[in-house]
Scaffold this motif. Structure first.
Motif: not given
Length: 154
Positions: A120-149
């Protein structure tokens, strides 16, 4: 199923299951498991590691970690020693046999990473890690489900 029909969580789960199967097949060569290999890689080979630090480092629950460590101790991979810095704590050290198994596990992880990076091209691997970082951030910072739901009422 087309790529559009596969959900992100399904792709992650299916890929992770394939990785687990691959690592367990390799670990079986040493009559071991991926969980044991992961634990071996999480223990400092020179200084040992406090048992309380292993769970968070590995993302394992205490009961699963306890079973894994008990099995590793029975197999002669680790030994527990009192923590001189904390009288109540325990340090986990690798035995020589544990260090040999750790080297095998480390080699398997490095080979997997080398194979992926070679295909896999190095640029694509970098993008993979960027995506994983965003997914983890969304989950850890509770940005997906509203806690008041509200929960579904039955």
């Amino acid at each position: 199923m087309s790529k559009k029909d596969i959900t992100i969580d399904h792709a992650l789960r299916a890929t992770w299951q394939a990785i687990i199967k691959m690592y367990n097949e390799q670990a079986a060569k040493l009559d071991s498991t991926m969980a044991t290999g992961f634990a071996l890689l999480s223990i400092d080979p020179e200084e040992g590691t406090p048992s309380t630090a292993l769970g968070p480092r590995m993302g394992m629950e205490a009961t699963s970690l306890s079973r894994t460590l008990k099995s590793m101790e029975e197999r002669g991979l680790i030994e527990r020693k009192p923590n001189p810095a904390d009288g109540r704590g325990v340090l986990i050290f690798l035995t020589e046999f544990g260090k040999e198994n750790r080297d095998f596990s480390k080699d398997r992880v490095l080979k997997f990473n080398e194979a992926v990076r070679a295909n896999i091209d190095a640029e694509k691997v970098d993008h993979f890690f960027e995506v994983i970082h965003v997914i983890n951030d969304l989950i850890q910072n509770k940005k997906i489900y509203n806690t008041s739901e509200t929960t579904i009422k039955q």
